[in-house]
Design a protein around this motif. Sequence first.
Motif, PDB file in Angstrom:
ATOM      1  N   PRO A  28      -1.280  -4.974  -0.904  1.00 12.18           N
ATOM      2  CA  PRO A  28      -0.512  -5.640  -1.961  1.00 12.18           C
ATOM      3  C   PRO A  28       0.930  -5.861  -1.511  1.00 12.18           C
ATOM      4  CG  PRO A  28      -0.874  -3.348  -2.509  1.00 12.18           C
ATOM      5  CD  PRO A  28      -1.678  -3.633  -1.267  1.00 12.18           C
ATOM      6  N   ASP A  29       1.531  -6.951  -1.980  1.00  8.99           N
ATOM      7  CA  ASP A  29       2.911  -7.265  -1.651  1.00  8.99           C
ATOM      8  C   ASP A  29       3.808  -6.469  -2.587  1.00  8.99           C
ATOM      9  OD1 ASP A  29       5.261  -8.295  -0.799  1.00  8.99           O
ATOM     10  OD2 ASP A  29       4.869 -10.365  -1.420  1.00  8.99           O
ATOM     11  N   ASN A  54       6.987  -6.458  -2.639  1.00  9.31           N
ATOM     12  CA  ASN A  54       8.226  -7.170  -2.942  1.00  9.31           C
ATOM     13  C   ASN A  54       8.128  -7.985  -4.237  1.00  9.31           C
ATOM     14  OD1 ASN A  54       9.610  -6.252  -0.665  1.00  9.31           O
ATOM     15  ND2 ASN A  54       8.621  -7.797   0.602  1.00  9.31           N
ATOM     16  N   VAL A  55       6.930  -8.179  -4.752  1.00  9.67           N
ATOM     17  CA  VAL A  55       6.728  -8.923  -5.984  1.00  9.67           C
ATOM     18  C   VAL A  55       7.042  -7.984  -7.146  1.00  9.67           C
ATOM     19  CG1 VAL A  55       5.036 -10.125  -7.398  1.00  9.67           C
ATOM     20  CG2 VAL A  55       4.975 -10.338  -4.910  1.00  9.67           C
ATOM     21  N   SER A  96       4.112 -10.248 -11.623  1.00 11.72           N
ATOM     22  CA  SER A  96       2.671 -10.025 -11.546  1.00 11.72           C
ATOM     23  C   SER A  96       2.027 -10.064 -12.931  1.00 11.72           C
ATOM     24  CB  SER A  96       2.389  -8.689 -10.843  1.00 11.72           C
ATOM     25  OG  SER A  96       2.927  -7.635 -11.614  1.00 11.72           O
TER      26      SER A  96
END
Length: 99
Positions: free
Chosen positions: A79-80, A82-83, A88
């Motif tokens: 999973p990123d 930074n989001v 999300s």
Amino acid sequence: MFVTNLKESPFSLSLSSTCFLSQTEMEKVNSKLYLENCYIMKENDRLRKKAAILNQENLALLGQLRQKLAAAATAAPIPDLNVSSAASAGATPSSKSNK
């Protein structure tokens, strides 16, 4: 006897003191220095071989780690982080700034 520093060696002589040694004394000192040099070269060879073996082990472990990371990357995407959590949840940063 293995001496790592020639300054600490009981066989090392300064140039000024060598003028006062007889030829037999010089030959004796030279023989001792030769043996010390042989011990050092033998130890260097042993350490060189050990370093080569450790390098091979490190390369093998690196290959295994790369295989595991590649398998993990294909099994589950990472999973990123930074989001943001708001993005999300459906809100985008552009929709917040327009209000």
